[in-house]
Design an enzyme around this catalytic site. Structure first.
Site, PDB file in Angstrom:
ATOM      1  N   LYS A  65      -2.081   4.250   3.963  1.00 21.23           N
ATOM      2  CA  LYS A  65      -2.626   3.362   2.927  1.00 21.23           C
ATOM      3  C   LYS A  65      -3.251   4.165   1.784  1.00 21.23           C
ATOM      4  CE  LYS A  65      -5.538  -0.761   2.584  1.00 21.23           C
ATOM      5  NZ  LYS A  65      -6.336  -1.710   3.391  1.00 21.23           N
ATOM      6  N   THR A  66      -4.178   5.061   2.118  1.00 21.99           N
ATOM      7  CA  THR A  66      -4.827   5.831   1.051  1.00 21.99           C
ATOM      8  C   THR A  66      -3.827   6.808   0.417  1.00 21.99           C
ATOM      9  OG1 THR A  66      -5.690   7.337   2.741  1.00 21.99           O
ATOM     10  CG2 THR A  66      -7.190   5.651   1.920  1.00 21.99           C
TER      11      THR A  66
ATOM     12  N   GLY B  71      -2.378  14.452  -3.191  1.00 21.20           N
ATOM     13  CA  GLY B  71      -3.144  14.090  -4.395  1.00 21.20           C
ATOM     14  C   GLY B  71      -2.377  14.264  -5.692  1.00 21.20           C
ATOM     15  N   GLU B  72      -1.462  15.211  -5.738  1.00 20.50           N
ATOM     16  CA  GLU B  72      -0.856  15.554  -7.022  1.00 20.50           C
ATOM     17  C   GLU B  72       0.630  15.251  -7.153  1.00 20.50           C
ATOM     18  OE1 GLU B  72      -3.322  19.253  -6.570  1.00 20.50           O
ATOM     19  OE2 GLU B  72      -3.542  18.897  -8.704  1.00 20.50           O
TER      20      GLU B  72
ATOM     21  N   ALA C  81      -6.981  17.674   2.291  1.00 22.85           N
ATOM     22  CA  ALA C  81      -6.587  16.943   3.502  1.00 22.85           C
ATOM     23  C   ALA C  81      -6.271  17.934   4.617  1.00 22.85           C
ATOM     24  CB  ALA C  81      -5.387  16.053   3.214  1.00 22.85           C
TER      25      ALA C  81
END
Ligand code: MOS
Length: 734
Positions: A628-629, A699-700, A506
């Site tokens: 949202k994502t 992500g993690e 990102a």
């Protein structure tokens, strides 16, 4: 200008995914496509004495059976097989290289046929004789032989002495079993034989350029002859960071037959790939009576293979989260006759923080102190490992907002004190931490006179939402509606990008887009100035922005020229810019994301059935590009954390060195019925130091802390502390 950044924008590729327009590696076709079925070893160690493929070759429709004896040439040197993510030490696995067997389910033959079913049938006809050798697959059996690997977090003070002197102590071991990747999409590669030695490789991978370099070096190909495409992935999670063996096998098949070849692993064969290594986390934490942390020792012993040293950071997180003057961190590896472990969502942290945050909970119990209080008492505003400040750290707010949303103040600290009918209720919490990494990346923007922009980059979208955030960033940077942005990703011919992983894409790719958009703006301004009586004649680069399809003065929006007018005037039909963005080297600040996870479990007292009924995850991860994502990423991480805590375990029969539950009937992952209420809070965390946009990546962080919070809640509900995952009902009742 932030019309899109920070908004809950729906996936721009959502329609393509649900309509089937988005194609995955095994869905690309080619005339005369050949199907490859893989045969794998049934022993864990030894060599192939004899491999007779004659019966398979007699099957109508079989084109060839490749083994180590007849395969095309491949590189011999270890270096040729090292991809961007390969461990520094070791000799990467190469399929069909020789007669050696290094792990159970190692590929030993590729059966090539005109039809998939024929290949699969003929693969059952291979007659293999092995010379077996004694193997070992049990971490506990080998832990005494484990060797130390250097990690960045160094000891400080004298942890053993401080521990011995501490008024309140807790010491124990926590165990995380081997866990296997079970993404929806199986690993697959379709290699299209383009003629003249050229290959187009549709591979399931998180890094197309990594696979391209790997294929070129392993098979002695020129970069211009190998194009690797992975536009969509049915789940990566770290399994696709390194090239997996399907791509080498499909290339071998294509080279042998000079035809296009597709290779798809079976679900069982997925268990011959990498996995989260089993790890024993030993923790010793000591505090004074008031809860001030004095000593922390964290020793991890993890699995690696006989042929590569894979390890991640399990142990240093306590020095990032807490202020303990005396710490000791040791990471050890034990060699087993297994395939090399690989990254799996928050590698190192998911396991290490499970041990750390379980131990902190046990210390809080021993101190009779609220677990949030204990963490606040030793809260660290500095990264103690490197003794430096953070670019930002709003973990305190995570604790506060998470606790408030959960209703933590209503918790009765006494175990077994809370009930709901015949279920015991447990409330537990834990902290989470991950790194905010960022990498160099490049992007290309093609802006056309009609105000449409094509944005492209070799980065993969592994399902995280990269297409969407890049469309948002480009729309804002170019001042265009998001509908006017097309994003193209996952093609090795596009501008350079690292593998997508580590939560770094990102930040990395969005800054590449910003930097490229600035070049576009500069060119538009130069062209705008050439227009007669240009309202921007005196404007400087830093005084203009792109908005509403125009380039305009920041100070006076009436001084503007539309993109269409500029292009009409200059006679150009498009502007093409490509720019590589690098983040300045700066180690003066620590860069981390944080979270506080609060969990409610309800446990059937007679049957031991555990339900995770509520989770609140409060996350501090800088600016959230897409609420949202990003929330979906955190929810996905929490779901996986529930899997780690309660379900996931790869079961070996050590007599055979073989995985016994290589399927998703017996390898349990959470299903809809296991998932209840999950609330995600993004704590406001402005960060002007980390990068221009203040982005850290999500992500993690969502998985980290969840297994410990659940284990802590199970203890609170039952009074039983389970330290070896997964926490199954037999362990709770036992
Ligand atoms: Mo992630 S484990 O870096 O794909």
């Amino acid at each position: 200008m932030a019309a899109y950044i920070g908004t809950p924008t729906s996936r721009v590729d959502g329609r393509a995914k649900v309509t089937g327009e988005a194609k995955y590696a095994a869905e690309f076709n080619s005339d005369g496509l050949v199907y490859g079925a893989i045969v794998t070893s049934t022993i864990a160690k030894g060599r192939i004495k004899r491999l007779d493929a004659s019966a398979a070759k007699r099957v109508d429709g079989i084109l060839d059976v490749l083994t180590h004896e007849n395969r095309p040439h491949m590189a011999d040197a270890d270096q040729a097989w090292k991809d961007d993510v390969a461990p520094e030490k070791g000799s990467p696995f190469r399929p069909l290289y020789d007669d050696g067997i290094r792990f159970s389910r190692q590929p030993i033959a590729l059966v090539l046929a005109r039809e998939w079913e024929i290949a699969v049938f003929a693969a059952t006809l291979l007659d293999v004789e092995y010379a077996s050798e004694a193997h070992v697959t049990d971490l506990y059996a080998e832990r005494d032989k484990a060797f130390v690997v250097e990690k960045p977090a160094k000891p400080r003070g004298d942890a053993p002495r401080a521990y011995a002197a501490s008024e309140v102590r807790h010491e124990d071991e926590y165990f995380v079993p081997v866990e296997h990747h079970n993404p929806m999409e199986l690993f697959a590669a379709t290699v299209v034989w383009e003629g003249g030695g050229k290959l187009t490789v549709y591979d399931k991978t998180q890094g197309v350029q990594n696979v391209q370099r790997y294929v070129c070096s392993a098979f002695n190909k020129k970069p211009e002859d190998v194009r690797v495409v992975s536009a969509f992935m049915g789940g990566g999670f770290g399994a696709g960071l390194r090239p997996q063996y399907e791509v080498a096998l499909a290339v071998l098949g294509a080279l042998a037959l000079q035809r296009s070849v597709r290779v798809v692993l079976s679900r069982a064969q997925m268990y011959g790939l990498g996995y989260r290594p089993a790890t024993i986390e030993r923790l010793a934490v000591g505090a004074s009576k008031d809860g001030t942390l004095n000593a922390m020792t964290h020793e991890a012993t993890a699995v690696t293979s006989e042929y590569e040293d894979f390890s991640r950071n399990d142990t240093g997180w306590g020095g990032v989260l807490y202020n303990s003057p005396n710490v000791n961190f040791v990471h050890r590896l034990a060699r087993l006759d297994v395939s090399t472990p690989c990254d799996m969502r928050a590698p190192g942290a998911a396991t290490g923080v499970y041990g750390l945050e379980s131990a902190m909970d046990e210390l809080a119990v021993a101190l009779k102190l609220d677990p949030v209080e204990l963490r606040l008492k030793s809260y660290s505003d500095r990264d103690r490992n490197e003794d430096r400040p953070y670019t930002s750290k709003q973990l305190r707010e995570c604790y506060a907002q998470g606790a408030a949303a959960f209703g933590w103040s209503r918790r009765n600290p006494e175990p077994r004190s809370m009930r709901d009918g015949k279920e015991l209720v447990g409330w537990g919490m834990a902290s989470g931490v991950w790194e905010a990494l960022q990498m160099p990346a490049a992007a290309r923007i093609v802006l056309t006179a009609n105000g449409h922009a094509d944005v492209s980059c070799a980065a993969s979208d592994i399902g995280t939402g990269t297409y969407t955030i890049l469309a948002q960033v480009a729309a804002d940077a170019l001042g265009l509606p998001i509908e006017n942005i097309s994003v193209k990703l996952g093609d090795s011919t596009l501008p350079d990008a690292p593998v997508e992983g580590g939560s770094w894409m990102a930040a990395s790719a969005s800054h590449a887009v910003i930097a490229t958009a600035e070049e576009v703006r500069t060119e538009l301004l130069a062209a705008a100035k050439t227009i007669e009586n240009s309202p921007l004649a005196d404007a400087k680069a830093e005084d203009v922005v792109l908005a509403d399809g125009k380039i305009m003065s920041k100070h006076d929006q009436s001084r503007a020229v539309s993109i269409t007018d500029i292009m009409r005037h200059s006679g150009a039909d498009r502007i093409l810019k490509e720019k590589k963005h690098e983040f300045g080297e700066d180690s003066s600040h620590a860069r981390n994301t944080h979270s506080a996870v609060f969990v409610e479990v309800k446990i059937d007292e007679e049957l031991g059935i555990i339900r995770v009924t509520r989770v609140v995850s409060a996350v501090a991860a800088g600016r959230i590009l897409n609420t949202k994502t990003a929330a979906s990423q955190i929810i996905g991480g929490v779901v996986w954390g529930i899997g780690m805590a309660l379900h996931e375990e790869t079961v070996f029969d050590h007599r055979f060195g073989r995985i016994m539950n290589a399927n998703i009937a017996e390898y349990h992952v959470p299903v809809n019925a296991d998932i209840h209420d999950i609330k995600v809070i993004f704590v406001d965390e402005p960060d002007e130091k980390i990068n221009k946009l203040g982005v850290k990546g999500v992500g993690e962080i969502g998985i980290v802390g969840v297994p410990a919070a659940i284990a802590n809640a199970v203890y609170h509900a039952t009074g039983t502390r389970v330290r070896d995952l997964p926490i199954t009902l037999d362990k709770v009742l036992g």
